[in-house]
Design an enzyme around this catalytic site. Sequence first.
Site, PDB file in Angstrom:
ATOM      1  N   ASP A   1     -28.170 -62.503 -90.330  1.00 44.80           N
ATOM      2  CA  ASP A   1     -27.328 -62.088 -91.383  1.00 44.80           C
ATOM      3  C   ASP A   1     -26.916 -63.415 -92.054  1.00 44.80           C
ATOM      4  O   ASP A   1     -25.945 -64.115 -91.491  1.00 44.80           O
ATOM      5  CB  ASP A   1     -26.397 -61.065 -91.082  1.00 44.80           C
ATOM      6  CG  ASP A   1     -26.083 -60.156 -92.392  1.00 44.80           C
ATOM      7  OD1 ASP A   1     -27.053 -59.685 -92.977  1.00 44.80           O
ATOM      8  OD2 ASP A   1     -24.896 -60.122 -92.677  1.00 44.80           O
TER       9      ASP A   1
ATOM     10  N   TYR B   1     -30.497 -67.180-103.552  1.00 44.22           N
ATOM     11  CA  TYR B   1     -29.462 -68.086-104.221  1.00 44.22           C
ATOM     12  C   TYR B   1     -29.832 -69.611-104.250  1.00 44.22           C
ATOM     13  O   TYR B   1     -29.217 -70.543-104.806  1.00 44.22           O
ATOM     14  CB  TYR B   1     -27.999 -67.736-103.820  1.00 44.22           C
ATOM     15  CG  TYR B   1     -27.591 -66.557-103.958  1.00 44.22           C
ATOM     16  CD1 TYR B   1     -27.011 -66.131-105.090  1.00 44.22           C
ATOM     17  CD2 TYR B   1     -27.574 -65.744-102.779  1.00 44.22           C
ATOM     18  CE1 TYR B   1     -26.534 -64.745-105.351  1.00 44.22           C
ATOM     19  CE2 TYR B   1     -27.214 -64.280-102.913  1.00 44.22           C
ATOM     20  CZ  TYR B   1     -26.717 -63.691-104.116  1.00 44.22           C
ATOM     21  OH  TYR B   1     -26.368 -62.564-104.336  1.00 44.22           O
TER      22      TYR B   1
END
Length: 215
Positions: free
Chosen positions: A73, A156
């Site tokens: 994660d 990103y």
Amino acid sequence: MEKPMVIVLASRNKGKAAEIRDLLKGYPVTLMTLDDFGPIPEVVEDGLTFDDNAYKKASFTSRVLGLPALADDSGLVVEALDGAPGVHSARYAGEHATDEANVDKLLAAMDGVTNRKAAFECVISLAIPTGPALTYEGRCDGEITRAPSGDKGFGYDPVFFYPERGKTFAELSMEEKSGLSHRGKALSELVREFDKVMIWLEQNMPRPAKSDCVI
């Protein structure tokens, strides 16, 4: 020849799978992804931390498939946004948001903000069907650019500027990024002790019960 150990990456993200395969090349491991199996229920990533979500994904996948499962994660933590998008990084602009939509929302939130400090954080969990897991962490500090730059990577990467290289993550090659990124650092921890990891897996993975029946 030693038979490769099958480990399932609890993801369908092709970019992530390619990055992890690159780091694990040379080791006796066959990395599979969820796309290599039939329909599997989606894991609800409702943990409050990266650690919570990584373990939940790895443990669930391992129990369902009966194989060791690797999950991470990862997220972007922006100082000026009080740590957002954080655990919501993949769905920052909505439940099924594209990378472009997430980037656009981030840049809008950062419009006019002078403090551009940010970091990618990652927690990796390697779980087995009976519940135990190994955990590895990594972090990479950088800054948010004012516009996307570069066409490599994913997420990103186009707006995450890494000052030491003078480039965004999307302008780095996979090899460069693997050695610098949050996921790369966490995976490097895993790779450094992979011999011990293999022993741990061999000792702790459930074995098929032997039958005493004679036909």
